[in-house]
Structure formats: C-alpha cells, structure tokens
Design a protein around this motif. Structure first.
Motif, PDB file in Angstrom:
ATOM      1  N   VAL A 183       1.350  -1.157   0.256  1.00 31.18           N
ATOM      2  CA  VAL A 183       0.218   0.024  -0.198  1.00 31.18           C
ATOM      3  C   VAL A 183       0.731   0.955  -0.434  1.00 31.18           C
ATOM      4  O   VAL A 183       1.301   1.519   0.875  1.00 31.18           O
ATOM      5  CB  VAL A 183      -1.037   0.056   1.415  1.00 31.18           C
ATOM      6  CG1 VAL A 183      -1.741   1.461   1.513  1.00 31.18           C
ATOM      7  CG2 VAL A 183      -1.218  -1.267   1.402  1.00 31.18           C
ATOM      8  N   ASP A 184       0.708   1.979  -0.580  1.00 39.17           N
ATOM      9  CA  ASP A 184       1.020   2.710  -1.617  1.00 39.17           C
ATOM     10  C   ASP A 184       3.649   2.576  -0.846  1.00 39.17           C
ATOM     11  O   ASP A 184       4.299   1.435  -1.577  1.00 39.17           O
ATOM     12  CB  ASP A 184       1.875   4.232  -0.699  1.00 39.17           C
ATOM     13  CG  ASP A 184       0.153   4.802  -0.999  1.00 39.17           C
ATOM     14  OD1 ASP A 184       0.424   4.680  -2.202  1.00 39.17           O
ATOM     15  OD2 ASP A 184      -0.781   5.518   0.325  1.00 39.17           O
ATOM     16  N   ASP A 185       4.083   2.855  -0.309  1.00 42.24           N
ATOM     17  CA  ASP A 185       5.284   2.718   0.183  1.00 42.24           C
ATOM     18  C   ASP A 185       5.483   1.391   1.054  1.00 42.24           C
ATOM     19  O   ASP A 185       6.458   1.149   2.015  1.00 42.24           O
ATOM     20  CB  ASP A 185       6.428   3.910  -0.180  1.00 42.24           C
ATOM     21  CG  ASP A 185       5.377   4.550   1.490  1.00 42.24           C
ATOM     22  OD1 ASP A 185       6.544   5.593   1.272  1.00 42.24           O
ATOM     23  OD2 ASP A 185       4.423   3.702   1.634  1.00 42.24           O
ATOM     24  N   LYS A 186       4.074   1.057   1.863  1.00 43.36           N
ATOM     25  CA  LYS A 186       4.463   0.028   3.005  1.00 43.36           C
ATOM     26  C   LYS A 186       4.262  -0.964   2.833  1.00 43.36           C
ATOM     27  O   LYS A 186       2.924  -1.194   1.197  1.00 43.36           O
ATOM     28  CB  LYS A 186       3.174   0.762   3.649  1.00 43.36           C
ATOM     29  CG  LYS A 186       2.857   0.354   5.406  1.00 43.36           C
ATOM     30  CD  LYS A 186       2.041   0.388   5.888  1.00 43.36           C
ATOM     31  CE  LYS A 186       2.456   0.329   7.623  1.00 43.36           C
ATOM     32  NZ  LYS A 186       0.964   0.621   8.516  1.00 43.36           N
ATOM     33  N   ALA A 187       5.003  -2.196   3.219  1.00 48.71           N
ATOM     34  CA  ALA A 187       4.408  -3.899   2.333  1.00 48.71           C
ATOM     35  C   ALA A 187       3.722  -4.372   3.886  1.00 48.71           C
ATOM     36  O   ALA A 187       4.518  -4.122   5.384  1.00 48.71           O
ATOM     37  CB  ALA A 187       5.923  -4.142   2.272  1.00 48.71           C
ATOM     38  N   LEU A 188       2.538  -5.080   3.429  1.00 51.49           N
ATOM     39  CA  LEU A 188       1.823  -6.255   4.503  1.00 51.49           C
ATOM     40  C   LEU A 188       1.997  -7.232   4.431  1.00 51.49           C
ATOM     41  O   LEU A 188       1.735  -7.665   3.194  1.00 51.49           O
ATOM     42  CB  LEU A 188       0.897  -5.267   5.286  1.00 51.49           C
ATOM     43  CG  LEU A 188      -0.513  -5.958   6.092  1.00 51.49           C
ATOM     44  CD1 LEU A 188       0.812  -5.690   7.354  1.00 51.49           C
ATOM     45  CD2 LEU A 188      -1.780  -5.358   5.749  1.00 51.49           C
ATOM     46  N   GLU A 189       2.504  -7.636   5.117  1.00 53.56           N
ATOM     47  CA  GLU A 189       2.714  -9.593   5.349  1.00 53.56           C
ATOM     48  C   GLU A 189       1.479  -9.896   6.115  1.00 53.56           C
ATOM     49  O   GLU A 189       1.675  -9.622   7.087  1.00 53.56           O
ATOM     50  CB  GLU A 189       4.102 -10.435   5.561  1.00 53.56           C
ATOM     51  CG  GLU A 189       4.588 -11.542   5.617  1.00 53.56           C
ATOM     52  CD  GLU A 189       4.945 -11.923   4.500  1.00 53.56           C
ATOM     53  OE1 GLU A 189       5.912 -10.619   4.067  1.00 53.56           O
ATOM     54  OE2 GLU A 189       6.110 -13.218   4.360  1.00 53.56           O
ATOM     55  N   LEU A 190       0.700 -11.311   4.771  1.00 57.83           N
ATOM     56  CA  LEU A 190      -0.480 -11.911   5.549  1.00 57.83           C
ATOM     57  C   LEU A 190      -0.047 -12.707   6.402  1.00 57.83           C
ATOM     58  O   LEU A 190       0.133 -13.642   5.685  1.00 57.83           O
ATOM     59  CB  LEU A 190      -1.476 -10.941   4.755  1.00 57.83           C
ATOM     60  CG  LEU A 190      -2.146  -9.564   4.566  1.00 57.83           C
ATOM     61  CD1 LEU A 190      -3.410  -9.438   3.367  1.00 57.83           C
ATOM     62  CD2 LEU A 190      -2.667  -8.673   6.040  1.00 57.83           C
ATOM     63  N   ALA A 191      -1.125 -13.154   6.716  1.00 54.89           N
ATOM     64  CA  ALA A 191      -0.961 -14.491   7.112  1.00 54.89           C
ATOM     65  C   ALA A 191      -1.918 -15.661   6.848  1.00 54.89           C
ATOM     66  O   ALA A 191      -2.472 -15.072   5.898  1.00 54.89           O
ATOM     67  CB  ALA A 191      -1.328 -14.553   8.913  1.00 54.89           C
ATOM     68  N   THR A 192      -1.775 -16.735   6.140  1.00 58.09           N
ATOM     69  CA  THR A 192      -1.955 -17.942   5.515  1.00 58.09           C
ATOM     70  C   THR A 192      -2.661 -19.014   6.551  1.00 58.09           C
ATOM     71  O   THR A 192      -1.878 -18.873   7.357  1.00 58.09           O
ATOM     72  CB  THR A 192      -1.614 -18.144   3.972  1.00 58.09           C
ATOM     73  OG1 THR A 192      -0.381 -18.469   4.854  1.00 58.09           O
ATOM     74  CG2 THR A 192      -1.634 -17.589   3.228  1.00 58.09           C
ATOM     75  N   ILE A 193      -3.831 -19.172   6.335  1.00 56.41           N
ATOM     76  CA  ILE A 193      -5.045 -20.634   6.844  1.00 56.41           C
ATOM     77  C   ILE A 193      -4.947 -21.782   5.672  1.00 56.41           C
ATOM     78  O   ILE A 193      -5.418 -21.140   4.731  1.00 56.41           O
ATOM     79  CB  ILE A 193      -5.602 -19.729   7.473  1.00 56.41           C
ATOM     80  CG1 ILE A 193      -6.585 -21.117   8.239  1.00 56.41           C
ATOM     81  CG2 ILE A 193      -6.729 -18.884   6.723  1.00 56.41           C
ATOM     82  CD1 ILE A 193      -7.421 -20.619   9.570  1.00 56.41           C
ATOM     83  N   PRO A 194      -3.996 -23.050   6.251  1.00 56.35           N
ATOM     84  CA  PRO A 194      -4.594 -23.976   5.183  1.00 56.35           C
ATOM     85  C   PRO A 194      -5.688 -24.824   4.792  1.00 56.35           C
ATOM     86  O   PRO A 194      -6.279 -24.540   6.260  1.00 56.35           O
ATOM     87  CB  PRO A 194      -3.612 -24.859   5.832  1.00 56.35           C
ATOM     88  CG  PRO A 194      -3.246 -24.384   6.868  1.00 56.35           C
ATOM     89  CD  PRO A 194      -3.534 -23.098   7.625  1.00 56.35           C
ATOM     90  N   ALA A 195      -6.383 -25.038   4.424  1.00 54.80           N
ATOM     91  CA  ALA A 195      -7.494 -25.714   3.684  1.00 54.80           C
ATOM     92  C   ALA A 195      -7.178 -27.609   3.947  1.00 54.80           C
ATOM     93  O   ALA A 195      -6.167 -27.668   3.207  1.00 54.80           O
ATOM     94  CB  ALA A 195      -8.307 -25.510   2.967  1.00 54.80           C
ATOM     95  N   THR A 196      -7.987 -27.683   4.395  1.00 55.64           N
ATOM     96  CA  THR A 196      -7.585 -29.857   3.720  1.00 55.64           C
ATOM     97  C   THR A 196      -7.747 -29.733   2.717  1.00 55.64           C
ATOM     98  O   THR A 196      -7.540 -30.870   1.923  1.00 55.64           O
ATOM     99  CB  THR A 196      -8.273 -30.581   5.440  1.00 55.64           C
ATOM    100  OG1 THR A 196      -9.475 -30.101   5.492  1.00 55.64           O
ATOM    101  CG2 THR A 196      -7.731 -29.935   6.692  1.00 55.64           C
ATOM    102  N   GLN A 197      -9.189 -28.632   2.252  1.00 50.85           N
ATOM    103  CA  GLN A 197      -9.137 -29.700   0.658  1.00 50.85           C
ATOM    104  C   GLN A 197      -9.965 -28.186   0.390  1.00 50.85           C
ATOM    105  O   GLN A 197     -10.241 -27.494   0.722  1.00 50.85           O
ATOM    106  CB  GLN A 197     -10.382 -29.940   0.776  1.00 50.85           C
ATOM    107  CG  GLN A 197     -10.613 -32.133   1.588  1.00 50.85           C
ATOM    108  CD  GLN A 197     -10.458 -33.322   0.559  1.00 50.85           C
ATOM    109  OE1 GLN A 197     -11.733 -33.516  -0.028  1.00 50.85           O
ATOM    110  NE2 GLN A 197      -9.488 -32.969  -0.270  1.00 50.85           N
ATOM    111  N   GLY A 198      -9.728 -27.547  -0.997  1.00 49.19           N
ATOM    112  CA  GLY A 198      -9.961 -26.547  -1.888  1.00 49.19           C
ATOM    113  C   GLY A 198      -9.337 -24.773  -1.257  1.00 49.19           C
ATOM    114  O   GLY A 198      -7.847 -25.491  -0.681  1.00 49.19           O
TER     115      GLY A 198
END
Ligand code: SDX
Length: 435
Positions: free
Chosen positions: A15-30
């Motif tokens: 976002v503009d000059d700012k980088a945001l690392e977003l967490a992810t969440i695993p699905a077992t399927q899909g």
C-alpha cells in the motif's frame, strides 16, 4: 491431504510505500485463506467483496464443496453414498457430531426424536390464527419463533444441555409443524404423530392422510422423500446458513437463528427457486412456448427472466444433487404411476440450455432446485410447500453450523464494515428555509 504450511503462498500487500505481510490459513481441501485481520489497523483500508464471492466468513469442518468438480461431502462422506446408503436422521447426527453414529446411538437418537414429535394443543392454536392463504414459509418462520416461547428451558445458547434439547425439539417438531401448515391450508384436521412410526412415514401420514382413510403409498415414496431430505441437509456457507450463523453470533437462541434461516431460504434466488421452477415450467406449458423461445427471453437481460433452477454461486458444473434427483425422477414418477409433462419440459429445457453458448460461457448448470419440485409434485405436495420441504431438509445443516459457530473460541459477533459514499458533513436547514 492438507498442504503443509510451508507450501502455502506468501502474501504481501503493498500500500503505497508500505508492505504488509498477511498470514495464510491452510484448508484441508479447497481454497486456502489469507487472513486480512490487520488490514484496517495497518493500512486504514477495508476489503469490499459484494456477495462475499471471495470472502470466507469462518473455518468449518462440516461440508466440503468443489464447484468445478461437482463434489459435495458431508463430514468427508460423498453425497452420492449418503443419498443411497444413509437416512436423514443418520445424516443429521453425522452433520452435528462429525462421525457416523453406531447402531446404539442412532437408535437412541431416533427414539428421542420420536418422543418429541408431538405439539401441544396450545401450540396447534397458532395454525388456526394464521391466514389460510399465508405463504407456508411465513407460517413456518412464525412457528419456529414460537418454539422459543413454548420451550424456554432450551433457550440458553451457551448451555450445551439447552442446545441439545433445542436441537432435538426442532428436528422432532419440524415435520409436525410443516404437516400442520399444509393441512391448515387444505382445511383439514391436524393429525397427531404416531409413536414408533418412522420419521418420514409419520410426516407423510400426518400431511396426507384423510379422515377415515388409511394412508398407503409404495415404499419408493418414503425412500425418495428421505433421499431428498438428505440431499438438502447442508451446503456450507449458503445464504440461509450464513444468516443462521450471523444471527447466532449475537448469541440469539437456536430457534430465532433458524427462523432467520427460514426467512433467507424463502427468497426465489435461494430455496424459493424450487417453487419458481415449477411456476416457470407451468408458464412454458400453459403459454405453449418452446424451450428455445423461452431461452431467448432468458438471454435478453431486459426481460429480467432467469432460468430458475439453473446457475450456482459455487457449482460451475452439474450440481451433484441435481444429478441424483434427475436420475430418481423418472423412477419415482413411474413407481407412483404419475406422468408429468413438466418433467418432459424440464428435460427439454435442460437440453437446450446445456447446448447454448450463453449458458456454456457462464457455466450455468441445473442446481438442486431444478428437478426436485417435479418429484414433490408427484408425491402430492403443491408448489407452495416445496420450500418448507427444503427447510426441513436443511434444518440439521443449519443446526450443525450454528453449533459449530457458538462454541468457536475465535467467534465474534458478525459486524461487517462498509465504504461510506454518502454526503460529507452538512448542517441542518430549518424547513422554512428549504426550497
Ligand atoms: C440454492 O449457495 C448455495 O449453496 C445455495 C443452495 C443451497 O443448497 O443452499 O445450493 C440452494 O439456492 C440453489 C440456487 C437456486 N436459485 C436459482 O435457481 C435461481 C436462478 N439462479 C440465479 O439467480 C443465480 O444463478 C444464483 C443466484 C443461483 C447465483 O448467482 P451468482 O452467483 O450471483 O451469479 P450471477 O448472478 O453473478 O450470474 C453470473 C452470470 C450473469 O450474467 P452476466 O452478468 O455475466 O452476463 O450468469 C447469469 C447472470 O445474469 N445467470 C443467469 C442465471 N444465473 C446466472 N442467467 C439466466 N438464468 C440464470 N438462472
């Protein structure tokens, strides 16, 4: 199998000059998920996703749908196997408990349900004050809300014993309520559940038995009805289930939450579609319109005409439930000795649509509502009762999803944000100074 966490994509948002690392969440399927919780606090931005096409509201272990492959599984079990080998009450337990019950537990559950199908004479009064011409879904929603008044000992959403009691009472009394709605509309006396009779057979008898007559139908009637209830039992975060979860997130009791689900399901874009399909097929027949000409109306956006029973937010292939119902329709109508030209019209309409680029490009296929009404009609139900039958089938799914939500430790009251595009600040103008 689940993807290991290290296989998950890294998500960075600039976002503009700012980088945001977003967490992810695993699905077992899909689809795996990206967690946007820090978005607003870190960037001042909110995510906008009308209709939630790309937005998960929760994690869930109950139902999995793969819309491209036409896969539907309840707690991992394929709908095709459950539809042919299970029973509605067994599927209800599976959805709520997460495992197929053993013979003892299933029998104990069936016995408990059987004991509670009865409605008190006070409760029965409700049906006599509702207008005969009220749509059955309006009466159904009112009756479920009234359960909160009749069974106060089962209201506390945070008391597992109360939730278990409300679960049993609703599953047990819903067939009786729906049969009474139909009989009231027909001007017939309300019958009582017969202790020890099979759930679906009790429901059918209370609905259709005429005074002084025996109610006898071939077993295929009961088997088909049980299968249709199984096919409708759950469908992950659809409109009505999301409504049940949303209402329950405020710690509203199970009855009031399910009543909200009934309201959402009544819409013709959702559960009301099965009734709309029958009306559409009857319109084609009565006006002697060829399916091809009807399709021309559908493809002309200005007409506002939709092909009801077609299309789906998730299935971009044949709805596996529609395939099962279509397969059963011919056999059930034959066994009931019913010939219905609307079934022939439905087959023709499907054939024309599936070979038409408009539908092919948009990946529009028959959904669960396209053929179900034909079978319900052959059983003797009027079109106005089709959506209450959908609600009866969906009840265990609504309950299972609500129960999963109410015990979720990460659960919060649902309260979406918005993007305000209205007037900026302005001062009040006294009426005498207005133009
Ligand atoms: C159920 O979510 C669930 O799981 C629901 C359900 C469950 O078990 O809980 O499966 C039960 O509700 C099944 C759906 C029953 N509803 C109907 O049969 C009503 C007819 N179907 C449509 O209204 C529609 O397909 C929806 C509502 C089901 C899905 O709508 P979407 O996902 O918002 O898709 P869309 O409206 O954005 O359509 C995409 C395109 C559009 O054309 P373009 O703007 O791209 O040119 O497809 C067109 C739509 O106009 N389209 C249709 C159509 N459905 C979509 N065109 C004609 N007839 C249709 N039925």
């Amino acid at each position: 199998m689940a993807k290991a966490k290290q296989d998950l994509p890294r998500v960075r948002l600039e976002v503009d000059d700012k980088a945001l690392e977003l967490a992810t969440i695993p699905a077992t399927q899909g689809n795996h998920g990206v967690v946007v919780t820090p978005l607003m606090s870190q960037t001042g931005l909110v995510a906008l996703d009308p209709g939630f096409l790309n937005t998960a509201a929760c994690t869930s272990e109950i139902t999995f749908i793969d819309g491209d492959q036409g896969i539907l599984r309840y707690r991992g079990y394929p709908i095709e196997q459950l539809a042919t080998q299970s029973s509605f009450l067994e599927v209800a337990l599976l959805l709520m408990k997460g495992e197929l019950p053993n013979a003892h537990d299933l029998e104990a559950f069936e016995t408990r349900i059987d004991k509670h199908m009865y409605l008190s004479d006070d409760f029965r009064q409700i049906f006599s004050v509702m207008p005969r011409r009220a749509h059955p879904m309006a009466t159904l929603g009112a009756a479920i809300n009234m359960m909160a008044g009749f069974y106060p000992e089962s209201l506390d959403p945070l008391d597992p014993a109360a939730v278990n009691l409300a679960t049993v009472l609703m599953l047990a009394k819903m067939p009786t309520v729906i049969s009474y709605i139909y009989r009231r509309a027909q001007g017939n006396a309300l019958l009582y559940p017969r202790p020890g009779q099979n759930y679906v057979e009790n429901f059918a008898r209370m609905t259709f038995q005429l005074p002084g007559e025996k109610f006898e139908v071939p077993d295929v009637f009961y088997r088909a009805l049980d299968t249709l209830l199984i096919l409708h039992a759950d469908h992950e975060q659809n409109c009505s289930t999301s409504s049940v979860r949303m209402i329950g997130s405020a710690q509203a009791n199970l009855y009031m939450s399910v009543s909200g689900g009934v309201s959402a399901l009544s819409g013709p874009l959702h559960g009301g579609a099965n009734e709309a399909v029958l009306n559409m097929l009857s319109y084609i027949r009565d006006n002697e319109i060829s399916p091809k000409d009807f399709m021309t109306q559908v493809k002309d956006k200005r007409s506002g005409v939709k092909l009801m029973g077609f299309g789906h937010r998730v299935y971009k292939s044949y709805d596996p439930r529609a395939a099962i119902v279509k397969e059963q329709a011919d056999a059930v109508l034959d066994a009931l000795g019913v010939k219905d030209e609307l079934l022939d019209i439905a087959h023709e309409v499907e054939q024309v649509a599936l070979s038409d680029d408009y539908f092919i490009e948009r990946r529009l296929y028959p959904n669960v509502d396209f053929y179900t009404g034909i079978i319900y009609r052959a059983m003797g139900f009027p079109a106005s009762m089709f959506t209450p039958l959908f609600a009866l089938g969906r009840l265990p799914g609504w309950i299972a999803q609500w129960r999963e939500m109410i015990v979720d430790p990460s659960g919060k009251i649902g309260r979406p944000r918005q993007i305000y595009v209205g007037e900026p600040h302005r001062d009040y103008v006294p009426v005498e100074k207005r133009p």
